[in-house]
Design an enzyme around this catalytic site. Structure first.
Site, PDB file in Angstrom:
ATOM      1  N   CYS A 233       0.842  -1.197   0.000  1.00  0.00           N
ATOM      2  CA  CYS A 233       0.000   0.000   0.000  1.00  0.00           C
ATOM      3  C   CYS A 233       0.881   1.253   0.000  1.00  0.00           C
ATOM      4  O   CYS A 233       1.989   1.246   0.526  1.00  0.00           O
ATOM      5  CB  CYS A 233      -0.909   0.001   1.226  1.00  0.00           C
ATOM      6  SG  CYS A 233      -2.042   1.430   1.281  1.00  0.00           S
TER       7      CYS A 233
ATOM      8  N   HIS B  80      -2.237  -4.010   5.026  1.00  0.00           N
ATOM      9  CA  HIS B  80      -2.052  -3.606   6.422  1.00  0.00           C
ATOM     10  C   HIS B  80      -3.412  -3.295   7.050  1.00  0.00           C
ATOM     11  O   HIS B  80      -4.328  -2.809   6.373  1.00  0.00           O
ATOM     12  CB  HIS B  80      -1.124  -2.394   6.529  1.00  0.00           C
ATOM     13  CG  HIS B  80      -1.693  -1.132   5.948  1.00  0.00           C
ATOM     14  ND1 HIS B  80      -2.219  -0.118   6.708  1.00  0.00           N
ATOM     15  CD2 HIS B  80      -1.835  -0.715   4.654  1.00  0.00           C
ATOM     16  CE1 HIS B  80      -2.635   0.863   5.927  1.00  0.00           C
ATOM     17  NE2 HIS B  80      -2.424   0.528   4.666  1.00  0.00           N
TER      18      HIS B  80
ATOM     19  N   ASP C  32       0.440   3.744   1.740  1.00  0.00           N
ATOM     20  CA  ASP C  32       0.401   4.339   3.079  1.00  0.00           C
ATOM     21  C   ASP C  32       1.814   4.622   3.605  1.00  0.00           C
ATOM     22  O   ASP C  32       2.670   3.735   3.585  1.00  0.00           O
ATOM     23  CB  ASP C  32      -0.330   3.369   4.026  1.00  0.00           C
ATOM     24  CG  ASP C  32      -0.713   4.020   5.338  1.00  0.00           C
ATOM     25  OD1 ASP C  32       0.190   4.538   6.030  1.00  0.00           O
ATOM     26  OD2 ASP C  32      -1.911   4.021   5.691  1.00  0.00           O
TER      27      ASP C  32
ATOM     28  N   CYS D  59      -6.071   0.169   6.870  1.00  0.00           N
ATOM     29  CA  CYS D  59      -5.844   0.725   5.532  1.00  0.00           C
ATOM     30  C   CYS D  59      -7.002   1.677   5.171  1.00  0.00           C
ATOM     31  O   CYS D  59      -8.166   1.268   5.132  1.00  0.00           O
ATOM     32  CB  CYS D  59      -5.748  -0.406   4.508  1.00  0.00           C
ATOM     33  SG  CYS D  59      -5.416   0.187   2.828  1.00  0.00           S
TER      34      CYS D  59
ATOM     35  N   ARG E 177       2.935   4.808   6.409  1.00  0.00           N
ATOM     36  CA  ARG E 177       3.330   4.069   7.614  1.00  0.00           C
ATOM     37  C   ARG E 177       3.794   2.648   7.308  1.00  0.00           C
ATOM     38  O   ARG E 177       4.145   1.900   8.220  1.00  0.00           O
ATOM     39  CB  ARG E 177       2.149   4.020   8.598  1.00  0.00           C
ATOM     40  CG  ARG E 177       1.682   5.384   9.054  1.00  0.00           C
ATOM     41  CD  ARG E 177       0.316   5.316   9.709  1.00  0.00           C
ATOM     42  NE  ARG E 177      -0.736   4.941   8.760  1.00  0.00           N
ATOM     43  CZ  ARG E 177      -2.013   4.811   9.067  1.00  0.00           C
ATOM     44  NH1 ARG E 177      -2.404   5.019  10.317  1.00  0.00           N
ATOM     45  NH2 ARG E 177      -2.910   4.474   8.157  1.00  0.00           N
TER      46      ARG E 177
HETATM   47 ZN   LIG Z   1      -3.372   1.213   2.989  1.00  0.00          ZN
END
Ligand SMILES: [Zn+2]
Length: 207
Positions: free
Chosen positions: A42, A98, A44, A101, A46
């Protein structure tokens, strides 16, 4: 325009630190890359691929998009898989989702009609298909976690079913499904779950 000079300063510190700890590191990487893994994850911020599996530049080939999707018509992702398998000879492909998400959670809420919603529609389709599984979870958080897991499993199937994986050069390539927990920084292997997800599909043979 914002001043991003601090990022260049940070980059110089990082490069100096890597060169100090691994003399000749950058010179050795200029000739070729030889990663052993393809990471499909992803976007993301993080969930940075290299950091969470403790690998240096050059050790993992990475493709990331919102909600770690592998769409049959996405030439971007398919080109990455093609290059990974046929040029880099990578034998292990990791699809990593994750918990928490935002893309997956958005698929459980009404569409806002944004461009983003067109992409998330793929996850929304998974939520509809596995509605009973998801609704077996009593809380919104539980349903989001379940969809995060199901999404990983489905994307693993998409990689496995892509023409690239059925070519002669892809013999022996393994596709793994992992999920990362933002709460503890740990990865969990969902690969055994993929076959059970396949078994839920009507008229689908488990493979
Ligand atoms: Zn995500």
């Amino acid at each position: 325009m914002s001043d991003l000079s601090h990022l260049f300063a940070s980059n110089r510190l990082w490069a100096a630190r890597v060169e100090r700890d691994h003399p000749g590191f950058f010179t050795s990487l200029t000739a070729q890359q030889n990663p052993k893994y393809l990471w499909i994850g992803c976007s993301d911020s993080r969930v940075p691929a290299n950091e969470i599996i403790g690998l240096m530049p050059g050790e993992v080939f990475v493709h990331r998009n919102v909600a770690n999707l592998v769409i049959h018509s996405d030439l971007n992702c398919l080109s990455v898989i093609d290059f990974a398998v046929n040029e880099l000879k990578i034998q292990d492909i990791i699809v990593c989702g994750h918990y928490g998400c935002g893309g997956v959670t958005a698929a459980l809420a009404p569409s806002e009609g944004r461009i983003f919603d067109h992409w998330i529609r793929h996850v929304r389709d998974i939520a509809k298909f596995y509605r009973d599984e998801i609704e077996s979870e009593s809380t919104a958080g539980g349903q989001s976690r379940k969809l995060c897991e199901l999404n990983v499993a489905v994307q693993v199937v998409h990689v496995r079913e892509s023409p690239i994986l059925h070519s002669q050069s892809a013999r022996g390539v393994k596709v793994h499904g992992w999920i990362y927990d933002l709460a503890d920084g740990l990865l969990r292997d969902l690969t055994p779950m993929v076959d059970s997800v396949r078994a839920l599909e009507p008229n689908a043979s488990v493979r």
